[in-house]
Design a protein around this motif. Structure first.
Motif, short mmCIF file in Angstrom:
data_model
loop_
_atom_site.label_atom_id
_atom_site.label_comp_id
_atom_site.label_asym_id
_atom_site.label_seq_id
_atom_site.Cartn_x
_atom_site.Cartn_y
_atom_site.Cartn_z
N TYR A 9 -4.10 2.47 -5.45
CA TYR A 9 -4.72 3.16 -4.27
C TYR A 9 -4.42 4.64 -4.48
CZ TYR A 9 -4.87 -1.84 -2.63
OH TYR A 9 -5.25 -2.81 -2.41
N ASP A 10 -3.66 5.24 -5.40
CA ASP A 10 -3.24 6.44 -5.31
C ASP A 10 -4.55 7.53 -5.19
OD1 ASP A 10 -0.49 5.97 -5.91
OD2 ASP A 10 -0.51 6.73 -7.82
N ASN A 60 0.51 -0.79 -6.20
CA ASN A 60 0.06 -0.01 -5.48
C ASN A 60 -0.54 1.28 -5.98
OD1 ASN A 60 1.16 -1.64 -3.53
ND2 ASN A 60 2.64 -0.19 -2.73
N ARG A 105 0.75 -1.09 -0.02
CA ARG A 105 -0.08 0.08 -0.04
C ARG A 105 0.89 1.27 -0.05
NH1 ARG A 105 -2.78 -3.90 -0.38
NH2 ARG A 105 -4.86 -4.37 0.62
N GLU A 129 1.75 6.38 -4.37
CA GLU A 129 2.90 5.50 -4.39
C GLU A 129 4.15 6.13 -4.77
OE1 GLU A 129 5.65 2.75 -4.03
OE2 GLU A 129 3.44 2.53 -3.38
N HIS A 168 -6.38 7.83 -2.70
CA HIS A 168 -7.42 7.33 -1.62
C HIS A 168 -7.30 7.69 -0.37
CE1 HIS A 168 -9.33 3.96 -4.54
NE2 HIS A 168 -8.65 4.72 -5.32
N PHE A 169 -6.24 8.10 0.01
CA PHE A 169 -5.88 8.44 1.49
C PHE A 169 -5.03 9.77 1.67
CE2 PHE A 169 -5.44 3.69 0.59
CZ PHE A 169 -6.65 3.26 1.27
N ALA A 179 -4.20 2.84 5.49
CA ALA A 179 -4.32 1.64 4.78
C ALA A 179 -2.89 0.87 4.95
CB ALA A 179 -4.83 1.50 3.31
N SER A 180 -1.80 1.37 4.76
CA SER A 180 -0.54 0.82 5.00
C SER A 180 -0.49 0.50 6.25
CB SER A 180 0.44 1.74 4.46
OG SER A 180 1.85 1.01 4.39
N THR A 230 0.12 5.95 4.71
CA THR A 230 -1.34 5.87 4.80
C THR A 230 -1.95 4.85 5.69
OG1 THR A 230 -1.51 4.37 2.96
CG2 THR A 230 -1.31 6.29 2.21
#
Length: 346
Positions: free
Chosen positions: A127-128, A124, A30, A115, A130-131, A36-37, A34
């Motif tokens: 997910y750019d 990854n 991820r 990312e 998103h957070f 998520a990570s 973030t």
């Protein structure tokens, strides 16, 4: 009590087993720093999550790999911030981009994470955007929320260039000390452990927070940088303000110029002899980060034998491993725990 005597009795980070540090979370899977990570690292079994900390113009402590923001956020695509692009010398490097110290926290909260290694970790990039950007307080809250009576999750916060920040009128060490007090996070066994390459910054924090303050690690770069810290005298000096060292993996698994592994060092044993824990950085699974004999192919982005590297480090007695791939190191620690030799020793 003399500082060295007090630190000798300081609570150890390690219990009976090596611990796993999710480097910027689980950043192999991820985008780094973030939610998520960090959450994924904890789900994979990491005992620590590791944010890098930089300072905003209004003194907020935020989690970014470095103060230059264009590689990890969408700031370069934001027309409202186009005029913030500048060139600045940071430490020994001259950089061009957008810098955290030129933004307020409220402005950084509008940015979205991307990312940092799209070529190595193309999956990854899904997910750019998103957070958002997190503060140190946010990361501590994640660790506290995910902790249980059976398993404490902690934060290993790396302070990025605190002395450089202080020279620019942003007293990072003072801001960190104040924030840890506000968060009730100054105990040696508390939710936050501190680390930095900046020896002077760590010494200032030790003086500010006291010998019974947070556990601290001295980060040490690859061979050729700050070698004096890892001499026997240097290790003894580190033990007067820190409880451990966090050296580059290359300080332990030795390589030549062609990335062939040439042997192992005695650093772990010497550091333990000085009363210091050893937590090397950064174990990552892609071939480009591994010694030649652990690579699976010539493709730098393909996964190699990171499990083999983790086994080597654990066999040498490290106290923990900082990794982009927490699941790999968790598996290696589980193997160590289940080994017959360990069962007999126990």
């Amino acid at each position: 009590m003399h500082a060295t005597e007090s630190l000798a009795t300081h609570a150890r980070v390690r219990s009976s087993d090596p611990f796993v540090v999710g480097h910027r979370g689980a950043c192999a899977y991820r985008p780094e720093h973030t939610i998520a990570s960090y959450e994924l690292a904890i789900d994979m079994g990491a005992e620590f999550i590791e944010p890098d900390i930089v300072v905003t113009s209004d003194g907020a402590l935020v989690a970014r790999h470095e103060n230059e923001l264009s590689r990890t956020t969408d700031v370069a695509t934001r027309p409202e911030f186009a005029d913030r692009r500048t060139t600045r010398r940071v430490g020994r490097k001259r950089r061009t981009g957008w810098f955290a110290e030129d933004f307020t926290l409220a402005e950084l909260r509008t940015l979205r994470a991307v990312e940092r290694h799209p070529d190595l970790r193309p999956l990854n990039t899904a997910y750019d955007g998103h957070f958002g950007v997190l503060t140190l307080e946010d990361v501590v809250e994640i660790a506290r929320r995910r902790s249980t009576p059976q398993r404490q999750v902690r934060v290993l916060a790396e302070l990025k260039k605190p002395s450089w920040s202080a020279e620019r009128g942003q007293p990072m060490t003072e801001l960190v000390a104040a924030e840890l007090r506000r968060l009730d996070a100054t105990a040696p066994d508390g939710p936050v452990v501190l680390q930095s390459f900046d020896t002077a910054g760590l010494r200032r924090l030790r003086a500010d927070l006291g010998d019974d303050g947070p556990t601290m690690f001295q980060l040490v770069d690859k061979p050729g940088c700050d070698d004096h810290l890892l001499t026997n005298a240097g290790l003894r000096a580190v033990s007067t303000y820190a409880q451990g060292i966090a050296p580059s993996v290359d300080r332990i698994l030795l390589r030549d110029a062609d990335d062939r592994m040439t042997g192992v060092s005695d650093l772990v044993a010497r550091a333990h002899g000085a009363g210091l824990s050893v937590v090397p950085w950064t174990l990552a699974a892609e071939n480009t980060f591994l010694p030649l004999h652990l690579r699976s192919s010539d493709d730098p982005a393909a996964p190699g034998d990171a499990l083999g590297a983790a086994r080597l480090l654990l066999a040498l007695g490290v106290d923990g491993i900082i990794t982009d791939n927490p699941d790999v190191v968790v598996a290696a620690v589980a193997e160590l725990q289940a080994s017959p030799a360990r069962s007999v020793a126990a």
